[in-house]
Design a protein around this motif. Structure first.
Motif, mmCIF file in Angstrom:
data_model
loop_
_atom_site.group_PDB
_atom_site.id
_atom_site.type_symbol
_atom_site.label_atom_id
_atom_site.label_comp_id
_atom_site.label_asym_id
_atom_site.label_seq_id
_atom_site.Cartn_x
_atom_site.Cartn_y
_atom_site.Cartn_z
ATOM 1 N N LEU A 64 0.814 -1.217 0.000
ATOM 2 C CA LEU A 64 0.000 0.000 0.000
ATOM 3 C C LEU A 64 0.849 1.269 0.000
ATOM 4 C CD1 LEU A 64 -2.842 -0.958 2.523
ATOM 5 C CD2 LEU A 64 -2.963 -0.891 0.033
ATOM 6 N N SER A 65 2.092 1.171 0.432
ATOM 7 C CA SER A 65 2.965 2.346 0.494
ATOM 8 C C SER A 65 3.665 2.643 -0.821
ATOM 9 C CB SER A 65 4.022 2.155 1.592
ATOM 10 O OG SER A 65 3.420 1.988 2.851
ATOM 11 N N ILE A 66 3.779 1.640 -1.686
ATOM 12 C CA ILE A 66 4.529 1.811 -2.943
ATOM 13 C C ILE A 66 4.020 2.990 -3.781
ATOM 14 C CG2 ILE A 66 4.967 0.731 -5.181
ATOM 15 C CD1 ILE A 66 5.408 -1.904 -3.704
ATOM 16 N N PRO A 67 2.682 3.152 -4.001
ATOM 17 C CA PRO A 67 2.225 4.292 -4.815
ATOM 18 C C PRO A 67 2.631 5.647 -4.256
ATOM 19 C CG PRO A 67 0.464 2.686 -4.574
ATOM 20 C CD PRO A 67 1.555 2.273 -3.637
ATOM 21 N N SER A 68 2.634 5.786 -2.926
ATOM 22 C CA SER A 68 2.992 7.069 -2.316
ATOM 23 C C SER A 68 4.494 7.312 -2.354
ATOM 24 C CB SER A 68 2.497 7.116 -0.866
ATOM 25 O OG SER A 68 1.095 7.051 -0.802
ATOM 26 N N VAL A 69 5.273 6.269 -2.147
ATOM 27 C CA VAL A 69 6.737 6.422 -2.069
ATOM 28 C C VAL A 69 7.352 6.576 -3.454
ATOM 29 C CG1 VAL A 69 8.880 5.327 -1.328
ATOM 30 C CG2 VAL A 69 6.845 5.164 0.105
ATOM 31 N N PHE A 70 6.873 5.777 -4.419
ATOM 32 C CA PHE A 70 7.483 5.773 -5.756
ATOM 33 C C PHE A 70 6.612 6.450 -6.816
ATOM 34 C CE2 PHE A 70 9.264 2.092 -3.498
ATOM 35 C CZ PHE A 70 10.618 2.375 -3.616
ATOM 36 N N ASP A 71 5.512 7.079 -6.410
ATOM 37 C CA ASP A 71 4.623 7.829 -7.299
ATOM 38 C C ASP A 71 4.121 6.969 -8.450
ATOM 39 O OD1 ASP A 71 3.178 10.043 -8.069
ATOM 40 O OD2 ASP A 71 4.787 10.888 -9.290
ATOM 41 N N THR A 72 3.632 5.790 -8.114
ATOM 42 C CA THR A 72 3.040 4.889 -9.100
ATOM 43 C C THR A 72 1.517 4.949 -8.971
ATOM 44 O OG1 THR A 72 3.197 3.043 -7.544
ATOM 45 C CG2 THR A 72 5.037 3.362 -9.061
ATOM 46 N N PRO A 73 0.769 4.451 -9.966
ATOM 47 C CA PRO A 73 -0.697 4.477 -9.879
ATOM 48 C C PRO A 73 -1.213 3.729 -8.659
ATOM 49 C CG PRO A 73 0.003 3.990 -12.118
ATOM 50 C CD PRO A 73 1.240 3.936 -11.272
ATOM 51 N N GLY A 74 -2.269 4.244 -8.048
ATOM 52 C CA GLY A 74 -2.849 3.623 -6.867
ATOM 53 C C GLY A 74 -3.208 4.667 -5.831
#
Length: 542
Positions: free
Chosen positions: A22-32
């Motif tokens: 759940l943190s990946i979109p916020s940390v790496f600016d990916t869709p989600g």
């Protein structure tokens, strides 16, 4: 012997996986789903509004006049037409025997100064009531703006009072000039809807009539919202039949010609008043007035009760915005934008950089200290700390929460609190080892003794954070949110998660028996009680 299921370890692994995903979109600016950055971090729109409180008094007076006219008509009390003259309501009763009934109607309203002379009633607000109306107008305006922004779908806007009659609105996000103008109109537009009777007897010469003459008849001259040629003005009764407070819902739609309109539904009281008026005025016109302009003036063909339609030169956005403002309620008075500025993201970028430096440097120093002082136990604590931070970001991403600069300060504070819980646990395990307990027993004693202190301190802090959120606004709430999430995550990772790791590694720890490697404690210190109550000699004797 079958090994017991280590639910603590699997709980930690599960929440860690969920947190990372759940943190990946916020940390790496990916869709989600992502964490929304606040105004102080990403920039946005800043509006300072001045509420025209004198208009709020006039609006309250108009609403009161409408209520008096309806109630006297409903009770079949014969009075001359209710008029608004400057700062008071005036009407004349025909039968003095009905005075007690009129006084009973007026007694339901607080803060009125009622003077009756020669059967003429003059009603005004008392000097004590006027400041209350102005204060209510400010509070109602704040509540209405918040509702409009929430319905519009904006995340975590800040609406706060500034001074005596000003309101500060902060909306995070990068908006185009067109979007900013639409947002400004949505926030500041009064959307004061009124249903007003047309004065059919005098309307034919409305273009030749002055405002003072119209006032003498108890009327007001209003323009049409659209250019209607020579009939661009309409003479209507000054006291409205009903206002927008009676609307329960509104929605944009299209009529038979494909043009955008706004359909509305009235509440039960409004439907009753509207039905009574329309049933008695079939064949006459009814003006639908929004913010002092006539949008339509249809002829009443039959009794209308609980619904209606507003037509005008609407497009998709304007129809949607009008329905939002009608659903959220009218502003008690018009507002003037006395300051408008776009807050650029450069300040936010500097704030993010400074906060990240503080967070990373603090994390690195904690890692160095924990590893040097506790060795492998320190590494386990650092792993739990990492999961803690990931969980905070994950939960905020899941619910679309807004991260502000104070919120980042809350995360930094959480780092220290999470480590503190692990230090308490490690020290309690060390104490149990020094008393000569086995490694397995020492771990159980350590967690049992540490849990009480950790729960007490964290629950106290959590209550304080909840109070900050309940009573604070804007930045304070951002700090309270991240602090609360950090406390809950800390309890989960420190008490449940690390305990599961120790249980999984217990066989290896017992085989090596190298307490310095695992807990940073010398094997020579086992069996030594360092408390003042018992000496080493007494322990040996036992």
């Amino acid at each position: 012997m079958k090994k017991a299921f280590n639910y603590r370890l699997w709980t930690l692994i599960l929440v860690a996986i969920i947190g990372v995903v759940l943190s990946i979109p916020s940390v790496f600016d990916t869709p989600g789903r992502k964490v929304t950055l606040g105004l102080d971090l990403q920039g946005g729109l800043n509006l300072l509004l001045e509420v025209k409180t004198n208009e709020a008094i006039k609006a309250r007076l108009s609403s009161l006049a409408s209520s008096i006219a309806y109630e006297t008509n409903d009770k079949k009390i014969l009075i001359d037409s209710v008029r608004i003259a400057e700062d008071r309501i005036v009407f004349e009763m025909f039968d003095r025997k009905e005075k007690p009934q009129i006084e009973q109607i007026l007694s339901k309203y607080e803060g009125l100064s009622v003077v009756e002379q020669n059967n003429v009633f003059s009603i005004a607000f008392t000097q004590e009531e006027i400041p209350k109306i102005e204060e209510d107008a400010i509070n109602q305006a704040i509540s209405t703006i918040r509702k409009r922004l929430d319905i519009f779908g904006l995340q975590e806007p800040s609406v706060t009072k500034r001074g005596k009659q000003n309101i500060l609105v902060e909306v995070p996000g990068k908006n185009t000039p067109e979007e900013e103008e639409r947002l400004r109109a949505l926030i500041s537009k009064p959307s004061h809807l009124q249903f007003m009777a047309v004065d059919e007897d005098r309307n034919a010469r409305v273009n030749l009539m002055s405002e003072s003459e119209a006032e003498s008849y108890g009327d007001v001259i209003l323009p049409f919202a659209q250019d209607e040629g020579e009939g661009a003005l309409l003479l209507v009764k000054k006291v409205p039949i009903l206002d927008g407070s009676a609307i329960s819902s509104a929605s944009p739609a299209r009529d038979n010609n494909g043009k955008y309109v706004v359909n509305f539904t009235l509440n039960s009281d409004g439907a009753q008043q509207f039905g009574n008026f329309t049933s008695k005025n079939i064949g006459k016109r009814l003006a639908i007035v929004l913010d002092g302009k006539v949008y339509s003036a249809p002829v009443v063909r039959a009794r209308i009760s609980d619904s209606g339609q507003i037509s005008g030169n609407f497009d998709k956005n304007s129809a949607a915005d009008l329905s939002i403002t009608l659903k959220s309620g009218a502003l008690p008075a018009s507002m003037e934008v006395i300051e408008k500025r776009g807050v650029g993201p450069s300040l936010g970028a500097d704030s993010i950089k400074a906060s990240l430096i503080a967070l990373v440097s603090g994390f690195v120093m904690v890692v160095v200290f924990m590893v040097l002082y506790y060795n492998i136990a320190g590494l386990i604590a650092v792993g739990a700390l990492f999961v803690n931070i990931v969980l905070i970001i994950a939960v905020m991403s899941l619910f679309g929460a807004t991260l502000t600069l104070p919120g980042m300060a809350g995360i930094v504070l959480t780092v220290g609190m999470a480590v503190d819980a692990n230090i308490i646990i490690n020290e309690r395990i060390r104490e149990a080892l020094r008393l000569g307990n086995t490694i397995a027993k020492s771990i159980e004693i350590g967690y049992a003794n540490a849990s009480r202190a950790i729960f007490d301190s964290n629950i106290t802090t959590l209550l304080a954070a909840l109070l900050l959120y309940a009573n604070g606004t804007g930045a304070i709430q951002g700090f309270a949110i991240t602090l609360s999430l950090g406390i809950i995550a800390s309890i989960l990772t420190a008490i449940v998660g690390t305990h599961g790791i120790y249980l999984a590694l217990l066989s290896k720890v017992s085989k090596t028996k190298n307490l310095h490697l695992w807990f940073g404690i010398s094997n020579d210190s086992i069996g030594i009680d360092q408390s003042p109550k018992l000496s080493h000699k007494k322990i040996k004797e036992k």
